[in-house]
Scaffold this motif. Sequence first.
Motif, PDB file in Angstrom:
ATOM      1  N   THR A  55       7.361 -22.833 -25.206  1.00 14.46           N
ATOM      2  CA  THR A  55       8.764 -23.002 -25.048  1.00 14.46           C
ATOM      3  C   THR A  55       8.939 -23.104 -23.555  1.00 14.46           C
ATOM      4  OG1 THR A  55       8.856 -20.633 -24.561  1.00 14.46           O
ATOM      5  CG2 THR A  55       9.161 -21.223 -26.754  1.00 14.46           C
ATOM      6  N   ALA A  56      10.285 -23.476 -23.216  1.00 14.32           N
ATOM      7  CA  ALA A  56      10.630 -23.949 -21.896  1.00 14.32           C
ATOM      8  C   ALA A  56      10.341 -22.793 -20.894  1.00 14.32           C
ATOM      9  CB  ALA A  56      12.087 -24.459 -21.807  1.00 14.32           C
ATOM     10  N   TYR A 102       3.856 -23.752 -20.090  1.00 11.76           N
ATOM     11  CA  TYR A 102       4.562 -25.082 -20.392  1.00 11.76           C
ATOM     12  C   TYR A 102       5.001 -25.544 -18.777  1.00 11.76           C
ATOM     13  CZ  TYR A 102       8.633 -28.071 -20.786  1.00 11.76           C
ATOM     14  OH  TYR A 102       9.294 -28.976 -20.917  1.00 11.76           O
ATOM     15  N   LEU A 103       5.485 -24.556 -18.060  1.00  8.38           N
ATOM     16  CA  LEU A 103       5.997 -24.875 -16.613  1.00  8.38           C
ATOM     17  C   LEU A 103       4.900 -25.416 -15.811  1.00  8.38           C
ATOM     18  CD1 LEU A 103       8.131 -21.831 -15.835  1.00  8.38           C
ATOM     19  CD2 LEU A 103       9.120 -24.046 -16.672  1.00  8.38           C
ATOM     20  N   LEU A 104       3.612 -25.051 -15.898  1.00  4.18           N
ATOM     21  CA  LEU A 104       2.468 -25.364 -15.270  1.00  4.18           C
ATOM     22  C   LEU A 104       1.473 -26.608 -15.632  1.00  4.18           C
ATOM     23  CD1 LEU A 104       0.217 -24.458 -13.156  1.00  4.18           C
ATOM     24  CD2 LEU A 104      -1.092 -23.464 -15.133  1.00  4.18           C
ATOM     25  N   ARG A 120       4.541 -12.477 -19.969  1.00  4.86           N
ATOM     26  CA  ARG A 120       5.841 -12.527 -19.383  1.00  4.86           C
ATOM     27  C   ARG A 120       6.419 -14.115 -19.668  1.00  4.86           C
ATOM     28  NH1 ARG A 120       5.155 -12.612 -14.156  1.00  4.86           N
ATOM     29  NH2 ARG A 120       2.908 -12.034 -13.771  1.00  4.86           N
ATOM     30  N   THR A 121       7.446 -14.251 -19.174  1.00  2.65           N
ATOM     31  CA  THR A 121       8.296 -15.491 -19.304  1.00  2.65           C
ATOM     32  C   THR A 121       8.587 -16.005 -17.965  1.00  2.65           C
ATOM     33  OG1 THR A 121      10.477 -14.663 -19.542  1.00  2.65           O
ATOM     34  CG2 THR A 121       9.151 -15.340 -21.618  1.00  2.65           C
ATOM     35  N   MET A 122       8.892 -17.295 -17.501  1.00  5.77           N
ATOM     36  CA  MET A 122       9.319 -17.594 -16.465  1.00  5.77           C
ATOM     37  C   MET A 122      10.471 -18.735 -16.453  1.00  5.77           C
ATOM     38  SD  MET A 122       5.923 -18.146 -14.130  1.00  5.77           S
ATOM     39  CE  MET A 122       4.790 -16.847 -13.500  1.00  5.77           C
TER      40      MET A 122
END
Length: 275
Positions: free
Chosen positions: A205-206, A211-213, A249-251
């Motif tokens: 997910t976003a 995903y961010l990495l 954790r989410t970011m």
Amino acid sequence: MAETLLRERNLHNRRMVPLARARHAKAMQDDRFVTTGDTLKFGHHPSFAWAVAIDGQHRLAAIVDAGREFVIGVAVGIPFEAQQYTDTGRPRKVHETLALNGEQNATKLETLARWVYRLEKEGTVRKHGGGRDSLSGYEVTDFIDANPMLRDCVTVSRSAYRRFKGGVGLPTLGCVWWYIARADPSYPLLADEFFVRIGDGTGLTATDPIYLLRERILSLAAIKAPSRPSPHQQFCLLVEVFNAWVEGRTMKRLPAIALDSPLPKVSHKAAITRT
């Protein structure tokens, strides 16, 4: 005898290289100095009335520094013109010796061994710059033998490097895998899974840190290497993302990593459910 030869016969030679002298002396002190058949060479120079040293000054100086005795062959009557052709060939590389010893991916194995050694000793991730603090050939071999997991490190980092299209350097990826895998006996498999998740990107997910990495790494692949964050910054970022992932954790965004950031500790709060 070595002291006398240096004082009385080493009168027309190139400048002594301190690093070569120190490495020979250390090998002698560690009982790792091997006599290869190279001789101490002496020949007559027109400016001197007696034979002077053509080759072997570093070995002689190392014997003095180490305070050890060694049997070395001596060649005399060598034409002095031979000095300009001595030691002009290409030295044997460490990775060539590793390959002769049966190691796979020997070049990358040597590279990763040097990077991981610097990570362990200095707490930083950067290219080894040579010089006095770099490893000699036998020290690289000993470090690999003492840390066989380096071979797994090469396999994982090669695969990840190809998937990431060069966005992060192979040695940096290898250091990340090593650092995580060494944090706990159960973490090599967790490190493997982390790299697989970054590579395939399925089911993210976003706000998923992986995903961010992935987005960051793919964007870095399109940037020329000098404009990218340093290997140390990339290393710290990957470990921070691993910690967030392993803790569940989410970011919303990736953390900013300064050039001189200390190494983050690997989290032991494994909250994720592994399949």
